[in-house]
Enzyme design. Sequence first.
Site, PDB file in Angstrom:
ATOM      1  CE  LYS A  16      -1.704   1.474   4.089  1.00  0.00           C
ATOM      2  NZ  LYS A  16      -1.370   2.845   4.490  1.00  0.00           N
ATOM      3  CG  ASN A  17       2.323   2.597   3.562  1.00  0.00           C
ATOM      4  OD1 ASN A  17       1.154   2.880   3.289  1.00  0.00           O
ATOM      5  ND2 ASN A  17       2.713   2.353   4.789  1.00  0.00           N
ATOM      6  NE  ARG A  29      -0.582  11.641   7.939  1.00  0.00           N
ATOM      7  CZ  ARG A  29      -0.194  12.894   8.076  1.00  0.00           C
ATOM      8  NH1 ARG A  29      -1.040  13.773   8.535  1.00  0.00           N
ATOM      9  NH2 ARG A  29       1.023  13.241   7.728  1.00  0.00           N
ATOM     10  CB  CYS A  57      -4.830  10.260  11.871  1.00  0.00           C
ATOM     11  SG  CYS A  57      -3.225   9.598  12.230  1.00  0.00           S
ATOM     12  NE  ARG A  87       0.618  10.081  10.362  1.00  0.00           N
ATOM     13  CZ  ARG A  87       0.114   9.119   9.599  1.00  0.00           C
ATOM     14  NH1 ARG A  87      -1.065   8.614   9.870  1.00  0.00           N
ATOM     15  NH2 ARG A  87       0.789   8.706   8.531  1.00  0.00           N
ATOM     16  CG  ASP A 109       3.495   1.304   9.509  1.00  0.00           C
ATOM     17  OD1 ASP A 109       3.705   1.565   8.319  1.00  0.00           O
ATOM     18  OD2 ASP A 109       3.191   2.179  10.343  1.00  0.00           O
ATOM     19  CB  ILE A 135       7.700   6.576  14.505  1.00  0.00           C
ATOM     20  CG1 ILE A 135       8.887   5.629  14.333  1.00  0.00           C
ATOM     21  CG2 ILE A 135       7.373   7.351  13.244  1.00  0.00           C
ATOM     22  CD1 ILE A 135      10.153   6.289  13.849  1.00  0.00           C
ATOM     23  NE  ARG A 156      -7.161   4.393   5.643  1.00  0.00           N
ATOM     24  CZ  ARG A 156      -6.497   5.397   6.194  1.00  0.00           C
ATOM     25  NH1 ARG A 156      -6.846   5.856   7.371  1.00  0.00           N
ATOM     26  NH2 ARG A 156      -5.485   5.954   5.579  1.00  0.00           N
TER      27      ARG A 156
HETATM   28  C1  EPZ Z   1       4.386   6.836   6.333  1.00  0.00           C
HETATM   29  O1  EPZ Z   1       3.613   7.867   6.940  1.00  0.00           O
HETATM   30  C2  EPZ Z   1       3.474   5.620   6.248  1.00  0.00           C
HETATM   31  N1  EPZ Z   1       2.318   5.935   5.413  1.00  0.00           N
HETATM   32  C3  EPZ Z   1       3.009   5.232   7.668  1.00  0.00           C
HETATM   33  O2  EPZ Z   1       2.217   4.053   7.551  1.00  0.00           O
HETATM   34  C4  EPZ Z   1       4.245   4.930   8.507  1.00  0.00           C
HETATM   35  O3  EPZ Z   1       3.843   4.625   9.826  1.00  0.00           O
HETATM   36  C5  EPZ Z   1       5.191   6.134   8.517  1.00  0.00           C
HETATM   37  O4  EPZ Z   1       5.524   6.503   7.150  1.00  0.00           O
HETATM   38  C6  EPZ Z   1       6.487   5.857   9.262  1.00  0.00           C
HETATM   39  O5  EPZ Z   1       7.140   4.759   8.678  1.00  0.00           O
HETATM   40  C7  EPZ Z   1       2.455   5.904   4.074  1.00  0.00           C
HETATM   41  O6  EPZ Z   1       3.519   5.617   3.543  1.00  0.00           O
HETATM   42  C8  EPZ Z   1       1.238   6.222   3.260  1.00  0.00           C
HETATM   43  P1  EPZ Z   1       6.496  10.180   8.432  1.00  0.00           P
HETATM   44  P2  EPZ Z   1       4.186   9.399   6.956  1.00  0.00           P
HETATM   45  O7  EPZ Z   1       6.410  11.443   7.647  1.00  0.00           O
HETATM   46  O8  EPZ Z   1       4.945   9.650   5.722  1.00  0.00           O
HETATM   47  C9  EPZ Z   1       6.530  13.409  11.915  1.00  0.00           C
HETATM   48  C10 EPZ Z   1       0.317   2.716   7.874  1.00  0.00           C
HETATM   49  O9  EPZ Z   1      -0.145   2.186   8.892  1.00  0.00           O
HETATM   50  N2  EPZ Z   1       6.445  14.411  10.833  1.00  0.00           N
HETATM   51  O10 EPZ Z   1       7.685   9.283   8.241  1.00  0.00           O
HETATM   52  O11 EPZ Z   1       3.057  10.270   7.306  1.00  0.00           O
HETATM   53  C11 EPZ Z   1       5.257  12.579  12.021  1.00  0.00           C
HETATM   54  O12 EPZ Z   1       4.295  13.248  12.814  1.00  0.00           O
HETATM   55  C12 EPZ Z   1       0.829   4.142   7.933  1.00  0.00           C
HETATM   56  O13 EPZ Z   1       0.429   2.164   6.751  1.00  0.00           O
HETATM   57  C13 EPZ Z   1       6.516  15.762  11.152  1.00  0.00           C
HETATM   58  O14 EPZ Z   1       6.644  16.123  12.322  1.00  0.00           O
HETATM   59  O15 EPZ Z   1       5.188   9.309   8.205  1.00  0.00           O
HETATM   60  C14 EPZ Z   1       5.746  11.311  12.668  1.00  0.00           C
HETATM   61  O16 EPZ Z   1       5.819  11.509  14.074  1.00  0.00           O
HETATM   62  C15 EPZ Z   1       0.627   4.755   9.320  1.00  0.00           C
HETATM   63  N3  EPZ Z   1       6.436  16.682  10.158  1.00  0.00           N
HETATM   64  C16 EPZ Z   1       7.166  11.154  12.104  1.00  0.00           C
HETATM   65  O17 EPZ Z   1       7.539  12.456  11.594  1.00  0.00           O
HETATM   66  C17 EPZ Z   1       6.304  16.319   8.835  1.00  0.00           C
HETATM   67  O18 EPZ Z   1       6.258  17.207   7.959  1.00  0.00           O
HETATM   68  C18 EPZ Z   1       7.271  10.163  10.955  1.00  0.00           C
HETATM   69  O19 EPZ Z   1       6.310  10.551   9.984  1.00  0.00           O
HETATM   70  C19 EPZ Z   1       6.229  14.934   8.519  1.00  0.00           C
HETATM   71  C20 EPZ Z   1       6.312  13.999   9.539  1.00  0.00           C
END
Ligand code: EPZ
Length: 423
Positions: A22-23, A96, A120, A125, A312, A334, A404
């Site tokens: 998916k990701n 998102r 969420c 996030r 995840d 995370i 999802r």
């Molecule tokens: C991706 O989300 C995945 N989703 C998530 O999977 C996964 O948990 C996550 O990466 C971490 O591996 C998809 O790929 C669609 P991040 P993403 O930006 O990109 C903070 C699932 O269950 N952050 O790596 O949103 C954020 O709040 C989903 O399949 C900021 O602060 O994750 C988090 O604490 C859930 N500012 C951390 O960084 C930003 O601009 C990691 O987020 C961006 C992120």
Amino acid sequence: MENIIIRGGESLSGQIPISGAKNSALPLMATTLLTKENITLRNVPALDDIISMRDLLKGLGSEVLGDLKKGGAELTLNTNSIKDTEAPYELVRKMRASVLVLGPLLARCGHARVSLPGGCAIGNRPVDIHLSGLEQMGVSIDLKGGYIDATIAGNRRLKGARIAFPMVSVGATENLLMAATLAQGETELINAAREPEIIDLANCLISMGAKIQGHGTDTILISGVEALNGAEHRVISDRIEIGTYAIAACITGGQIDLLGADGTFLRAVFDTLRASGAEIDENNWGLRIIGPKGKPKAIDIMTDPYPGFPTDLQAQMMAYMTRVSGASMITETIFENRFMHVPELRRMGADINVHNSTALVRGVSNLKGAPVMATDLRASVSLVLAGLAADGVTEISRIYHLDRGYEDLVGKLVGCGAHIKRI
Ligand code: EPZ
């Protein structure tokens, strides 16, 4: 509203075909915005999030052909012209990953209006890292009315920049990687995410004609080009689905063959499962997971960006650790609120104590079936895993979260002898 009913206690045994990631599929779909030519994706999973991304892209002017059937769909996407550059709140709120159209839209037509995703269940996030990176590429960002209004002054091209991420972000790396492929000059992404989905996206962009080096490391170099061509690309297998069903074999003390599964991207997870007493054999057809006989050994987990233990799979691992001899300490680094599954697991008799970002899981003899509620995608599946192991019947509500991210979950588990059904 549908529920899932599980009568637990069976050791699972059988085969499960693994679906596309998916990701990986979600950002890969967004690449259609970067070219006028066809993008054909294979092994696309039939999931609600894929439908959401398809609907969003259609709203922007993309044509998306192919039916989302189980077992790996083939989609052909074409965005000959952009008819709208707005990603509306009602779509972004649901998923998102919609924010991943921001970089491509700016690269293609110099402006975009994307709703802020909102929080969420697992945390607030924000997307500040995405936005500050784009500003360094010449984008002016205006936040008003819950929307990101992004434009490149004078409607010129994005310009390459040296961007150091303050923390590892998968989405920000993907957004800026896609934007940089059409920017003027060189872009350097420092402290970039190294997830396999980033490598998959970069490989697709390279086959479209992008010039990218370093993908899979923490420094990615992109030389912007004038235009990108079409491409055909097969989505990698879903490492989180593989990990989830591997833990299903472990928590039920069963044996499951994961067809088409590749263990390359799951070293940290498999080291942990083997340490708990599981046996994992890697073959040319996939992976054989043999769960521990008797009580699993307690293992401490700390989530980390790739190649560390994936966030995840934290909830799924916690469900597994509820049955250990001894106690397991699980630390989530995370997301700030990714323990929503804890109160639900407690309802099933788990002994879990949470202090800030650490949960101490003391093993109990066995879980007891109970009515529980799903809160987010991965918490939901951890309740399914707990239900498979528990004595008695577990009923899970709000299972739309599962649809999802898991293709045909009930069908795949029934195929391994689980007593599970949707009502
Ligand atoms: C991706 O989300 C995945 N989703 C998530 O999977 C996964 O948990 C996550 O990466 C971490 O591996 C998809 O790929 C669609 P991040 P993403 O930006 O990109 C903070 C699932 O269950 N952050 O790596 O949103 C954020 O709040 C989903 O399949 C900021 O602060 O994750 C988090 O604490 C859930 N500012 C951390 O960084 C930003 O601009 C990691 O987020 C961006 C992120």
